[in-house]
Every structure is written in structure tokens, then in C-alpha cells.
Design an enzyme around this catalytic site. Structure first.
Site, PDB file in Angstrom:
ATOM      1  N   ILE A  94     -14.980 -28.956 -77.721  1.00  7.78           N
ATOM      2  CA  ILE A  94     -16.188 -28.326 -77.578  1.00  7.78           C
ATOM      3  C   ILE A  94     -17.414 -28.306 -78.361  1.00  7.78           C
ATOM      4  O   ILE A  94     -18.773 -28.508 -78.717  1.00  7.78           O
ATOM      5  CB  ILE A  94     -16.361 -26.571 -77.810  1.00  7.78           C
ATOM      6  N   ASP A  95     -17.249 -29.076 -79.378  1.00  7.32           N
ATOM      7  CA  ASP A  95     -17.775 -29.956 -80.512  1.00  7.32           C
ATOM      8  C   ASP A  95     -18.868 -31.155 -79.884  1.00  7.32           C
ATOM      9  O   ASP A  95     -19.175 -31.713 -80.336  1.00  7.32           O
ATOM     10  CB  ASP A  95     -16.981 -29.888 -81.554  1.00  7.32           C
TER      11      ASP A  95
END
Length: 349
Positions: free
Chosen positions: A137-138
Site C-alpha cells: 500500500i505504501d
């Protein structure tokens, strides 16, 4: 000797994120339907290779998982090449290599983030046929313009910010929302812009608390009833006892006197069903990984470059982090609209 029917393993390692199942499905279905391969699922990441825990994956088992969050294979944060003092660093890698051979695998697809891709490269150096698939997700994996999981996290964070606008306005407060991103502020930047954040603080841009306070006080003096402050969790590096959101809320209250509340979004950003964008990207990555297995293009990671799916050497990925550059166009757009990033850079005229 190459077997008559190629046998490929799939694992997911590191933190979970939306889209992993879509990637597993993309790899597995393409391997089975297009190339006639046998597909083996490794349970719980690299731990599954250490403990030799596997399941056989058929096309029917891969149906119906496209929309599911998490990972049907499970995951773990085991780092095979990380050892404590006094331990033999060769034990776990040797065990993985032994079980890889006993399972008669001819390739292993590793779905994961930065740590997973670094491990994948080290296993490739040990002689295993490895292909990496980037997920997080980063959005901070070196070598790819985008990772699946990111779009879903931004969608979730943006929706949360949208909801905070109403309560902030009702109570005339400063609302601080902390989103994930230890070293990279991609989620904070994108959700902050999409959600109408007034202040966006990123790990890549050192902030001045006096400038943040000045911005919020100026908004208050202009009779703007509330402010939204979006912070990446990595902006606070003075210890783990307090979150970045809680720390920032306390500092804002101390320096401005404005009523301030914090919301820590946390693991909610990593859960649930992936967005259509993440499903498509994960599927593109998975099908391309299967094609790479077929073509025996090992020692590489699938990547998105300028809208096209391609590959990059794992040796170029491991140990690096894709950070936001100061001249990022979205930051420039935010500055031109009066968004404060906590530094003294003036908006361009």
C-alpha cells in the site's frame, strides 16, 4: 533436467494488502490455462518453504478470489537471511533451497514488498529461479511506477478524510489524520490532495512546527471554521511510544491553542476488497509473471513503467526505497492551491 510439465510455486510475504489474491489468481490461472503448468501454493510466505507447507492450486481453487482482500496463501514476515547474533546464517536459506528442490519447483513467484523483493534477490543469488511481483500500500518499491494495494489504501484514506470534514466543521476543530507510510509519504500525499487536506506532512519533507502553526492560525483568523491535517506515520521519528498523529495533535494544541483531535487510520488501510484499479494492476502483474516463468526470465521483478508492464532486475530493487521527490508535480499543484507542506518553500507564481 527440465520436467515435462513445468512446476511453479507462488508465495505472498510481508504485510497483507488488497490485490494479493488477484495477483495469485493472475499467476496461477495463466500458468495453468495458457501454459499447462502445475501450480503449488506456499503457505505463509517464506515460512512455508522452511516448514514445507504447501497446497496444490487448481484452476477451480483460483476462481472466486479476485475480489477478496488478504491472501488465501497466508503470509509472514520471516526474513530468511536475517539472523541473530550467534546463529548460523546458512541454515534457513539452505533449508529453503532443499525444500524447493524436493518440491521439484522450477520457478518461484514471490509476491511482496521491499523486504520480500530483497529476499527474492538473495534467493536468486543462491541459484533459485525467482520472479518478484511488487505489492504494498505504501507504493515505495524501487523500479516500478505503481504497486497494487496503493489505490485501495488511498481510496480508504480519502473516504476517511471526507468523513472528518463533517465532524471538524461541526465542532470547529483541527482534525489530524495519520495514514501509513514509514519512509514514503505516497498515501499521505495522494489522499491529502484528494481529500482536501489543508496541511500535508510527508516523511520526505522536513517540517517546521512554527510554519504549520502559522498556517493553521491564519486559517482561523480568516474565519475558516476548521482545518484538516494529513500526516504520514513516518514524520515522527523520536520514538515508538507515541504515534505521529497523536504527537502532531499535541503540538498543534500547544502552539496554536486551537482545539485539536487526532484519528489514527491504521490497518484499516490494508483491509477489505481491492478497488477495480488494484484488481486490474494485480492481474496484469500476475499474468506477466506467469509469462516470465514460461520464458524463463528469472532473477527479475515485474514492474509498471510509463503505463506498460515490463520487468527489472531484482538486483536493482533490493535495499532501495522509492521516495517522493521534492519536485513532485502533485506537491507543486498542492502548493499552488495553498496547501501547507510544513516547509518554507513558496508556491510558484
Amino acid at each position: 533436467m527440465r520436467s515435462k510439465k513445468m512446476r511453479v510455486g507462488i508465495l505472498s510475504a510481508g504485510g497483507d494488502c488488497p490485490g494479493i489474491n488477484a495477483a495469485i489468481r493472475g499467476v496461477g490461472k495463466t500458468a495453468i490455462v495458457e501454459y499447462g503448468m502445475d501450480v503449488v501454493g506456499i503457505i505463509n510466505g517464506f515460512s512455508g518453504l522452511v516448514e514445507k507447507q504447501t497446497i496444490s492450486l487448481s484452476e477451480s481453487q483460483l476462481s472466486g478470489i479476485l475480489t477478496l482482500g488478504g491472501t488465501i496463501l497466508g503470509t509472514s514476515r520471516l526474513k530468511p537471511f536475517k539472523v541473530n547474533e550467534g546463529e548460523d546464517p546458512t541454515v534457513i536459506p539452505s533449508l529453503i533451497k532443499k525444500h524447493y528442490e524436493e518440491l521439484k519447483l522450477e520457478a518461484l513467484v514471490c509476491i511482496g514488498g521491499n523486504g520480500t523483493q530483497k529476499t527474492a534477490d538473495l534467493l536468486a543469488q543462491e541459484g533459485l529461479n525467482i520472479i518478484g511481483v511488487p505489492k504494498t500500500i505504501d507504493n515505495d518499491i524501487w523500479g516500478t511506477d505503481l504497486t497494487f494495494g496503493f489505490d485501495t489504501a488511498v481510496h480508504i484514506a480519502t473516504e476517511a478524510i471526507d468523513r472528518l470534514h463533517t465532524t471538524a466543521n461541526s465542532h470547529k476543530r483541527v482534525m489530524v489524520i495519520e495514514v501509513m507510510g514509514h519512509h514514503a509519504g505516497w498515501i499521505a500525499l495522494y489522499s491529502g490532495i484528494a481529500g482536501g487536506g489543508d496541511v500535508i506532512l510527508l516523511p520526505e519533507i522536513p517540517y517546521d512546527m512554527e510554519l504549520v502553526a502559522k498556517c493553521l492560525l491564519e486559517r482561523s483568523h480568516k474565519k475558516k471554521p476548521y482545518s484538516i491535517v494529513v500526516v504520514g506515520e513516518g514524520i515522527y521519528k523520536e520514538g515508538k511510544k507515541k504515534s505521529a498523529g497523536a504527537y502532531m495533535a499535541k503540538q498543534i494544541k500547544r502552539t496554536t491553542g486551537l482545539e485539536t483531535r487526532e484519528t489514527i487510520l491504521g490497518y484499516i488501510q490494508r483491509g477489505g476488497s481491492p478497488t477495480a484499479t488494484d484488481r486490474i494492476l494485480a492481474t496484469r502483474f500476475g499474468t506477466y509473471a506467469a509469462q516470465m516463468v514460461h520464458n524463463r526470465e528469472f532473477g527479475k521483478m515485474v514492474a509498471l513503467k510509463n503505463g506498460l508492464v515490463t520487468s527489472v532486475p531484482l538486483s536493482e530493487v533490493g535495499g532501495k526505497t522509492r521516495l517522493i521527490e521534492p519536485d513532485n508535480k502533485l506537491i507543486a499543484k498542492g502548493r499552488s492551491m495553498g496547501v501547507c507542506f510544513g516547509d518554507c518553500t513558496k508556491k510558484k507564481k
